[in-house]
Design a protein around this motif. Structure first.
Motif, PDB file in Angstrom:
ATOM      1  N   ALA A  51       9.223   4.622  -0.293  1.00  0.00           N
ATOM      2  CA  ALA A  51       8.551   5.456   0.981  1.00  0.00           C
ATOM      3  C   ALA A  51       9.851   5.730   2.074  1.00  0.00           C
ATOM      4  O   ALA A  51       9.526   6.823   2.755  1.00  0.00           O
ATOM      5  CB  ALA A  51       7.431   4.589   1.400  1.00  0.00           C
ATOM      6  N   SER A 104       9.588   9.618   3.261  1.00  0.00           N
ATOM      7  CA  SER A 104       9.079  10.211   4.686  1.00  0.00           C
ATOM      8  C   SER A 104       9.817  11.181   5.304  1.00  0.00           C
ATOM      9  O   SER A 104       9.222  12.183   5.655  1.00  0.00           O
ATOM     10  CB  SER A 104       8.750   8.987   5.446  1.00  0.00           C
ATOM     11  OG  SER A 104       8.267   9.160   6.690  1.00  0.00           O
ATOM     12  N   CYS A 107       0.798   9.533   0.160  1.00  0.00           N
ATOM     13  CA  CYS A 107       0.925   8.437  -0.840  1.00  0.00           C
ATOM     14  C   CYS A 107      -0.611   7.882  -0.891  1.00  0.00           C
ATOM     15  O   CYS A 107      -1.500   8.438   0.018  1.00  0.00           O
ATOM     16  CB  CYS A 107       1.665   7.210  -0.029  1.00  0.00           C
ATOM     17  SG  CYS A 107       3.375   7.193  -0.055  1.00  0.00           S
ATOM     18  N   SER A 108      -0.991   7.234  -1.924  1.00  0.00           N
ATOM     19  CA  SER A 108      -2.394   6.805  -2.077  1.00  0.00           C
ATOM     20  C   SER A 108      -2.381   5.375  -2.690  1.00  0.00           C
ATOM     21  O   SER A 108      -1.272   4.830  -3.403  1.00  0.00           O
ATOM     22  CB  SER A 108      -3.004   7.684  -3.177  1.00  0.00           C
ATOM     23  OG  SER A 108      -2.601   7.387  -4.440  1.00  0.00           O
ATOM     24  N   SER A 109      -3.205   4.583  -2.068  1.00  0.00           N
ATOM     25  CA  SER A 109      -3.140   3.264  -2.523  1.00  0.00           C
ATOM     26  C   SER A 109      -4.628   2.758  -2.562  1.00  0.00           C
ATOM     27  O   SER A 109      -5.646   3.520  -1.996  1.00  0.00           O
ATOM     28  CB  SER A 109      -2.359   2.226  -1.708  1.00  0.00           C
ATOM     29  OG  SER A 109      -1.085   2.770  -1.413  1.00  0.00           O
ATOM     30  N   LEU A 159      -3.556   0.108   5.302  1.00  0.00           N
ATOM     31  CA  LEU A 159      -2.466   1.241   4.908  1.00  0.00           C
ATOM     32  C   LEU A 159      -1.697   1.556   6.193  1.00  0.00           C
ATOM     33  O   LEU A 159      -0.724   1.815   6.312  1.00  0.00           O
ATOM     34  CB  LEU A 159      -3.051   2.153   4.043  1.00  0.00           C
ATOM     35  CG  LEU A 159      -3.589   1.831   2.859  1.00  0.00           C
ATOM     36  CD1 LEU A 159      -4.195   3.215   2.002  1.00  0.00           C
ATOM     37  CD2 LEU A 159      -2.571   1.144   2.013  1.00  0.00           C
ATOM     38  N   ARG A 166       1.941   1.556   7.788  1.00  0.00           N
ATOM     39  CA  ARG A 166       2.672   2.539   7.915  1.00  0.00           C
ATOM     40  C   ARG A 166       3.580   2.617   9.321  1.00  0.00           C
ATOM     41  O   ARG A 166       4.377   3.028   9.556  1.00  0.00           O
ATOM     42  CB  ARG A 166       1.788   3.807   7.768  1.00  0.00           C
ATOM     43  CG  ARG A 166       2.492   5.188   8.070  1.00  0.00           C
ATOM     44  CD  ARG A 166       1.846   6.265   7.696  1.00  0.00           C
ATOM     45  NE  ARG A 166       0.977   6.403   8.752  1.00  0.00           N
ATOM     46  CZ  ARG A 166      -0.060   7.402   9.053  1.00  0.00           C
ATOM     47  NH1 ARG A 166      -0.257   8.378   8.084  1.00  0.00           N
ATOM     48  NH2 ARG A 166      -1.064   7.434   9.903  1.00  0.00           N
ATOM     49  N   TRP A 175      -1.179   8.901   4.472  1.00  0.00           N
ATOM     50  CA  TRP A 175      -1.712   8.044   3.424  1.00  0.00           C
ATOM     51  C   TRP A 175      -2.998   7.889   3.302  1.00  0.00           C
ATOM     52  O   TRP A 175      -3.738   7.629   4.163  1.00  0.00           O
ATOM     53  CB  TRP A 175      -0.916   6.686   3.731  1.00  0.00           C
ATOM     54  CG  TRP A 175      -0.806   5.719   2.899  1.00  0.00           C
ATOM     55  CD1 TRP A 175      -1.026   5.447   1.604  1.00  0.00           C
ATOM     56  CD2 TRP A 175       0.270   4.415   3.024  1.00  0.00           C
ATOM     57  NE1 TRP A 175      -0.556   4.605   0.928  1.00  0.00           N
ATOM     58  CE2 TRP A 175      -0.104   3.880   1.747  1.00  0.00           C
ATOM     59  CE3 TRP A 175       0.696   3.852   4.136  1.00  0.00           C
ATOM     60  CZ2 TRP A 175       0.826   2.444   1.527  1.00  0.00           C
ATOM     61  CZ3 TRP A 175       1.459   2.779   3.888  1.00  0.00           C
ATOM     62  CH2 TRP A 175       1.512   2.075   2.632  1.00  0.00           C
TER      63      TRP A 175
END
Length: 244
Positions: A92, A96, A111-113, A120, A124, A133
């Motif tokens: 990341a 970024s 981004c995905s989580s 998240l 960040r 995100w």
């Protein structure tokens, strides 16, 4: 510093020219593979996924944010994690600052989580990143792409000899080994055309190395990656390295 063959400038130049020819061949091969990636068939994404974002629940099409292309990095940050994976965090760090350049080429990068959105966004902020995100909000998005694994699927790995880096990273994330390796990293690409979202590319493991800029630089240093035999994995979050 280990001992190494010493040579003259003439010997260096001769060997360097031989290597340069191979490097150029590899570059041309990379160009060929890039074309083949872009020639892959597009697959319509027919499932209705939902994502929790800072602007509320959104669809996959919404995540394009007005552009025609979307890159999603699947960041290992599962629901039980207290902090993001250190390796994904290092990736990341590269993603970024590049998001703004990708926007200039009609590409949205996010981004995905699976962790809750508040976790998240707090992480960040700690890391100083600026990309969007999203949380998959309990959907099967990561599972359908092969980036979420069951305990049954992982049993052969869990019953084998555990690499020290896995236990180390699990502890760094505030979870156990199973909780850590349940998640998987990955990169997926999408196109939005005439209102339909198409999946165009997916990769994981060493396919993610282009986003790990430090490895390309280390490969050009005298000792290279220098990871073989290390009992303690060297990679840390950027705010956790000791001052040098």
């Amino acid at each position: 510093m280990p001992e190494h063959r010493i040579g003259t400038q003439e010997e260096f130049e001769a060997a360097r020219l031989e290597l340069l020819a191979e490097e150029k061949a590899l570059t041309r091969r990379g160009d060929e593979l890039a074309r083949k990636r872009q020639e892959l068939p597009w697959v319509p994404v027919e499932k209705d996924y939902g994502f929790e974002t800072s602007d509320g629940t959104q669809s996959l099409a919404d995540l394009f944010d007005g552009r025609s292309q979307l890159l999603i990095y699947h960041f290992m940050f599962g629901p039980p994690y207290e902090a993001g994976c250190p390796v994904c965090s290092s990736i990341a760090d590269t993603l970024s600052p590049n998001a703004v350049h990708l926007k200039a080429r009609d590409v949205t990068l996010i981004c995905s989580s699976r962790a809750p959105l508040d976790k998240l966004l707090a992480y960040r902020e700690r890391m100083g990143w600026s990309f969007d995100w999203v949380s998959t909000a309990g959907s099967d998005f990561h599972r359908d792409l092969g980036f979420l694994h069951t305990e049954e699927e992982l049993r052969p790995f869990l019953e084998g000899e555990m690499p020290p880096a896995v236990s180390q990273n699990a502890e760094a994330c505030g979870t156990d080994v199973l909780g850590y390796v349940t998640e998987g990293p990955g990169l997926s690409a999408y196109a939005l055309s005439d209102g339909t979202v198409y999946r165009t590319y997916v990769t994981t493991a060493r396919g993610l190395e282009p986003a790990m800029a430090y490895y390309g630089l280390l490969d050009r240093t005298p000792l290279g990656r220098h990871e073989d035999g290390e009992e303690i994995f060297w990679l840390r979050r950027h705010d956790e390295y000791a001052t040098h």
